[in-house]
Every structure is written in C-alpha cells, then in structure tokens.
Design a protein around this motif. Structure first.
Motif, PDB file in Angstrom:
ATOM      1  N   UNK A 261       7.532  20.608 -21.942  1.00 48.80           N
ATOM      2  CA  UNK A 261       7.480  19.205 -22.360  1.00 48.80           C
ATOM      3  C   UNK A 261       7.538  18.294 -21.137  1.00 48.80           C
ATOM      4  N   UNK A 262       8.453  18.607 -20.205  1.00 46.22           N
ATOM      5  CA  UNK A 262       8.578  17.791 -18.988  1.00 46.22           C
ATOM      6  C   UNK A 262       7.317  17.908 -18.139  1.00 46.22           C
ATOM      7  N   UNK A 263       6.795  19.129 -18.057  1.00 47.87           N
ATOM      8  CA  UNK A 263       5.607  19.383 -17.248  1.00 47.87           C
ATOM      9  C   UNK A 263       4.433  18.541 -17.739  1.00 47.87           C
ATOM     10  N   UNK A 264       4.332  18.404 -19.059  1.00 52.46           N
ATOM     11  CA  UNK A 264       3.241  17.616 -19.627  1.00 52.46           C
ATOM     12  C   UNK A 264       3.516  16.123 -19.553  1.00 52.46           C
ATOM     13  N   UNK A 265       4.727  15.729 -19.973  1.00 54.30           N
ATOM     14  CA  UNK A 265       4.940  14.324 -20.295  1.00 54.30           C
ATOM     15  C   UNK A 265       5.917  13.599 -19.372  1.00 54.30           C
ATOM     16  N   UNK A 266       6.364  14.231 -18.282  1.00 55.09           N
ATOM     17  CA  UNK A 266       7.306  13.542 -17.395  1.00 55.09           C
ATOM     18  C   UNK A 266       6.694  12.222 -16.925  1.00 55.09           C
ATOM     19  N   UNK A 270       4.632  14.309 -14.374  1.00 53.30           N
ATOM     20  CA  UNK A 270       4.006  15.130 -15.405  1.00 53.30           C
ATOM     21  C   UNK A 270       2.495  15.160 -15.281  1.00 53.30           C
ATOM     22  N   UNK A 271       1.905  16.100 -16.007  1.00 56.82           N
ATOM     23  CA  UNK A 271       0.458  16.287 -15.976  1.00 56.82           C
ATOM     24  C   UNK A 271      -0.266  15.053 -16.509  1.00 56.82           C
ATOM     25  N   UNK A 272       0.249  14.501 -17.650  1.00 54.41           N
ATOM     26  CA  UNK A 272      -0.407  13.356 -18.265  1.00 54.41           C
ATOM     27  C   UNK A 272      -0.316  12.130 -17.362  1.00 54.41           C
ATOM     28  N   UNK A 273       0.850  11.943 -16.720  1.00 56.71           N
ATOM     29  CA  UNK A 273       1.014  10.791 -15.823  1.00 56.71           C
ATOM     30  C   UNK A 273       0.041  10.887 -14.653  1.00 56.71           C
ATOM     31  N   UNK A 274      -0.142  12.098 -14.140  1.00 61.86           N
ATOM     32  CA  UNK A 274      -1.064  12.297 -13.011  1.00 61.86           C
ATOM     33  C   UNK A 274      -2.503  11.968 -13.437  1.00 61.86           C
ATOM     34  N   UNK A 275      -2.872  12.436 -14.668  1.00 66.33           N
ATOM     35  CA  UNK A 275      -4.199  12.121 -15.199  1.00 66.33           C
ATOM     36  C   UNK A 275      -4.406  10.613 -15.299  1.00 66.33           C
ATOM     37  N   UNK A 276      -3.352   9.950 -15.850  1.00 67.59           N
ATOM     38  CA  UNK A 276      -3.439   8.510 -16.071  1.00 67.59           C
ATOM     39  C   UNK A 276      -3.648   7.798 -14.730  1.00 67.59           C
ATOM     40  N   UNK A 277      -2.879   8.243 -13.723  1.00 69.08           N
ATOM     41  CA  UNK A 277      -3.008   7.610 -12.399  1.00 69.08           C
ATOM     42  C   UNK A 277      -4.419   7.789 -11.850  1.00 69.08           C
TER      43      UNK A 277
END
Lengths: 288, 295
Positions: A261-266, A270-277
């Motif tokens: 959960x942390x890996x995805x949504x930190x 997190x993975x999603x934050x990196x994508x968003x950036x």
C-alpha cells in the motif's frame, strides 16, 4: 455476524496471542527503523537462525529459553566478528557461513532429542500455544527493550547516521552499538515465539521499510513503523483464528500488504506520486 | 595567548589490530585562531590522525591533549566539531536539514535530547550563517553538492566547538561554495577557533591556511605556511605521486634569464600561460620539461 467476529476474544489464548504479538511487533518495528538504514537487515535473519541451537539446548536442559537463545546469539555475533577480522571474506559471506552452521546445529539437536521441543514451534512459531513462563519472558524482553529505545532513540540515531559526529559529542559509540545488537538479539528471540525463525526477518525489516516510504523524518518513521507493526501483528493474530492458519504467516502477509500500500500510494515516495510528478513535469514542459 | 595549545599531538604512533602502523612518531602543536592544512597523499595517515584526535583509535604510543584535557574529556565538553567527507554520509537517511544541524546541539542537551529554546535559536543562527535557512525542511539527499557541505558546516557552528576538523571540505564542491567555505573559516579563525583541514588540493592551501602539517606516515614538516609549504617539503610529501613541471630557459625566455616557474599538480596536467597579456604563450605544453616528483 458480530458474535462471530467477537468470538476470538472469548478465548484467553486468543486474547493473549493478540496482545503478545502486538507487543513483540512494536519492539521489533522500533529496531527495524534502524536496521534497514544501515544495510544490516540480514543480521536480523542471521541472528534468528543462529539462536535456534540455544533454544533447543535450553529446552533440553529445562532452562529459560531466552537465556539459551541469547547465549547462542552472542556466540554467533562473536564468531562473525572474529572471522571478519581474521580474513578478507565479505560480510554477507561470513553471515551466511555462520548462521547456517548454527541453524544446522540447532536442527541436529532437535532431531536427536525429538521430545525436547517441536521443530515446527521454533521454525514457524506457535503463539497460540505459548506457555505462561514464555509469556513472562517475552513481556520482560519487549518492555525493557522498548523502554531503553525510548530513552536512547536519538543517541542511536546519531550513531547510525554519523559515527564521527556521535564521537565528537562524546557519545559512547561502541556501547550504544552493543546495546542495539543486544536488544536486537533479545527481540529476535521474543519474535521466535510469534512468527518463528524463518519469518523473524520480516518483523525486523518490513515495518521500517514501509515507514521509510512514508516520511523523511526519523522520529516519524519510528512512530509509523511501530504503529503499523502493532496493528498488523494484533490483526494478524486475530485473523488467524478464522483462517485456522499459521499466525506467523498471516502476520507477515499483512506486513507485506501494508508495504505494498505504501509502495503504491505513499504521498512522496510512492509509485503513483512518482507517476503524477512525471505527468506534471511533462505537462509543464509541453506548455513551456 | 592561551597557555595550553588547543591541539597538542605528542609522539603519536597508531597501529591497527592487523599490525599495520598507519602513523608513527607524529608531534605538533596548534593554537587558537589558526587554520591549519593537513596535507598528504591518500594513505599517508591523514584520516588516522583525525580518528586519533576524535578517540576512534587509541595511539599505541604517545598522546593527544586537546586544550589541556585528554581526548575523552574534551569530547564530553563539546570541544571538537567534525565535518565529514561527503562520501561518508548516508544521503538517503530520513533526516531534514534542520534535524542534522540540531544534532550539533545534542552534546549541550540533557539525556533525552529535548531541544530548548536556545538550542533552536542556535540552529536558526547556524543555518542563516551558511545561507541554508530556506532549505531547512528539505531531506538532505535533495541538496546540491555545495549545499550538502554547508549543512554539515552549520552543524559544526551549532555545536560551538573550538576545534573544527574538516575532512576534504572542497571535494565535489563548486568554486562559489569553496570561496564561501574559506570565507566562513576565516571568520571562525577571527573568533578564536582552530580549524584542521585535511586536503590533497594543493593549489588552494596557500589561499586559506596559516599553518600546514605535512605527513606521510611520519611527520615531514609542520609550521607556518610561508616557511613550511615549500617545493622541497612538498616533493618529500608526495614523492612520485605528483606531476612536477618546471619551466625554464628556452620555454620561458628568449634571453639567459635563470628564473623559472614550477607547477605542481596532483592529477590533471596544468595549462600554464606566461608573458604579456595579448601574446601569452602556452608554456606547459610539449616543450616543457616534465618530471615525476624528482627535484
């Protein structure tokens, strides 16, 4: 439905399993915050396996199992240090060499004296059947460890972050390191009962790793790590009642779910934050 | 002048457990208000000497006294601040800039290390002084090379040690930061601090040091910059490790002028110009005599 959910709480052994697991999880998680920062995670694994012959011998001679485990742990640590100093072998090689030797010795002792202790108890843990005297040992170990960690957490942080600076402000660096590894062996022994030798490594690595993804400050990392671990351990013991499965397996699976959960949504790492950036940067680049 | 030197190294020999003697018979004294360069090749014992001053390693013979105290006492009274090499720091460690600077105050706090208002003020001051106030909430790995260095300088400032040990402070740092660090060291010198700076960056040593200590397992020379940082002593300190270029005669002059230019450099081959501004000629090219170390 509610009745079914509350059913585990009507059994003393379940209640005990839940709070003992939570206590052990808290102490191990505190230590994991330090351990994973130094690249010493495998030390936890090594210690957990190395204490097995000590536990086996202690049961054989009907001594407190913590004493035997502790002696074996110290012996293994000294052995590793000695081989490291005398040879040019790399650290992981020395760890692998020493802990498998101890583990093999432990299995040998247990298999020769099958009545002394059940192999499965050591390797997989058996928190549901923990004896009163073992509960006392586990409680003493974890409460003392948590107390010392709360007193010394900042000093230990400086030692782990910058030994040179720790010395320059007059901290007893060697003493603090010895304290840390003593607490680590002690908590590893306590965790043997809950999740068993094979899965102890998860208790002293995963919560810290999860918390590391969630914050950039060490103090918060410790709080997150301990909270996550207390919740997952208690919940794991509780769920294992319904699944009728090995408590250790359930607890570690929950730890892993928390990590994922942390890996995805930190929020930042997190993975999603990196994508968003990446997307935002691309958009900004497109406009500019 | 204070009676006791701030650092008194007396016949110090350090032997490691594996039998390797890293430094032997080193002696020198340093006083307050000094910037001293500790110069030597890699493996000459610079870091061992630092470790001995901080009590990491115990001398097999001889002793070190800091402001008249033994090392352990001196460390307890926050006399020594240490600025580590960038390679020694774990930049992924979850600490913010202000957390690192606050670590400088730990020696002044009680056992639980709970910061007082004064501790916070000193941290603010230290951050302002190195120009890092606006970065205080950054995780340390997110900084540039020069900013990283300044965080650790701020920690040394917050610690308020009279002795500051700097380990290769100019490695991986841009020219602007280098100038800023030198400027800060000069201010600290005027405030009465003693800085011992290990470096192999020979070119910058005369810029900021008042004294130098040259070592290569043994003490080669120690004393004021002017009389100690000489060609002869450097050649002894660096042996065959340096490019040593001497320009004289035909490469420099069209007449029989006996003067010469000597360029000493540690890795890259230098480009040296000589002459009037418009028609400078490159003199450290093919025509120059080049030797390795030999005088």
């Amino acid at each position: 439905m509610i009745e079914l959910l509350l059913e585990p709480f009507s059994y003393d052994y379940m209640l005990r399993a839940i709070w003992v697991s939570a206590l052990v999880g808290g102490a191990c998680a505190f230590l994991s915050s330090y351990l994973m920062l130094k690249g010493w995670s495998l030390m936890g694994d090594a210690l957990a396996h190395a204490v097995v012959p000590g536990v086996a011998l202690a049961y054989l001679l009907s001594l407190p199992y913590a004493a035997g485990a502790f002696a074996a742990g110290i012996l293994a640590a000294l052995g590793m240090t000695f081989i490291r100093q005398q040879t040019k072998l790399r650290e992981d090689t020395v760890i692998g060499l020493v802990f498998t030797t101890f583990f093999a010795l432990g299995l040998l002792i247990v298999s020769i004296n099958p009545t002394a202790v059940n192999v499965q108890t050591i390797i997989l843990g058996n928190i549901l059947a923990i004896s009163d005297s073992d509960v006392v040992q586990v409680v003493i170990i974890t409460v003392v460890s948590l107390g010392l960690l709360i007193l010394k957490w900042k000093d230990l942080m400086v030692v782990f972050f910058d030994e040179g600076h720790a010395r320059s402000i007059g901290l007893p660096v060697t003493g603090l390191k010895i304290l840390f590894f003593t607490l680590l062996s002690a908590c590893t022994v306590a965790a043997l009962q809950t999740v068993g030798a094979c899965l102890v490594i998860a208790m002293v690595v995963t919560p810290g790793a999860t918390a590391y993804l969630l914050t950039d400050r060490f103090g918060r990392l410790v709080i997150l790590s301990v909270t996550i671990s207390v919740v997952t351990c208690a919940l794991g013991a509780y769920i294992s009642y319904f699944l009728d499965g090995a408590t250790g397996g359930v607890i570690v699976t929950l730890h892993t779910l928390a990590f994922l959960a942390a890996f995805l949504a930190a929020p930042r790492h997190g993975l999603l934050a990196a994508r968003r950036r990446t997307r935002l940067n691309a958009a900004a680049g497109g406009q500019g | 002048m204070s009676a006791a030197p701030l650092i008194a190294v007396n016949n110090v020999t350090v032997t490691y457990p594996n039998g390797h003697t890293a430094i032997s018979d080193i002696s020198f004294d340093l006083r307050a208000g000094t910037i001293c360069g500790l110069v030597g090749v890699n493996g000459s014992g610079k870091s061992t000497l630092f470790k001995a001053i901080m009590g990491f390693v115990r001398p097999a013979r001889g002793g070190i006294r800091l402001d008249g105290m033994d090392v352990r006492q001196a460390l307890k009274s926050n006399l020594v601040a240490y600025v580590p090499q960038s390679e020694e720091v774990d930049w992924n460690f979850p600490v913010l800039v202000e957390d690192v600077v606050m670590m400088g105050r730990y020696g002044h706090m009680n056992m639980l290390r709970i910061p007082s208002a004064e501790d916070r003020r000193k941290v603010d001051e230290a951050l302002a002084r190195v120009g890092m106030s606006e970065y205080r909430k950054r995780q340390i790995g997110e900084l540039s090379g020069g900013q990283k260095k300044r965080v650790f300088l701020a920690r040394a400032l917050a610690q308020e040690g009279k002795i500051i040990l700097l380990d290769e402070p100019f490695t991986g740092v841009d020219v602007k930061t280098e100038a800023a660090i030198i400027d800060l060291m000069r201010q600290l010198r005027d405030e009465g601090c003693l800085m011992l700076v290990s470096t192999h960056n020979l070119g910058s040593v005369p810029d900021f040091c008042d004294e130098v200590v040259l070592i290569n397992r043994i003490l080669l020379a120690a004393g004021p910059m002017q009389t100690t940082f000489t060609e002869g002593n450097l050649a002894r300190a660096f042996g065959g490790m340096l490019r040593h270029i001497r320009l004289e005669g035909g490469a420099l002059h069209d007449d029989a002028d006996p003067r010469r230019v000597t360029v000493i450099t540690d890795d890259e081959r230098p480009l040296v110009f000589y002459g009037q501004s418009e028609e400078q000629k490159i003199v450290a090219g093919n025509g120059a005599k080049e030797g390795r170390g030999e005088k």
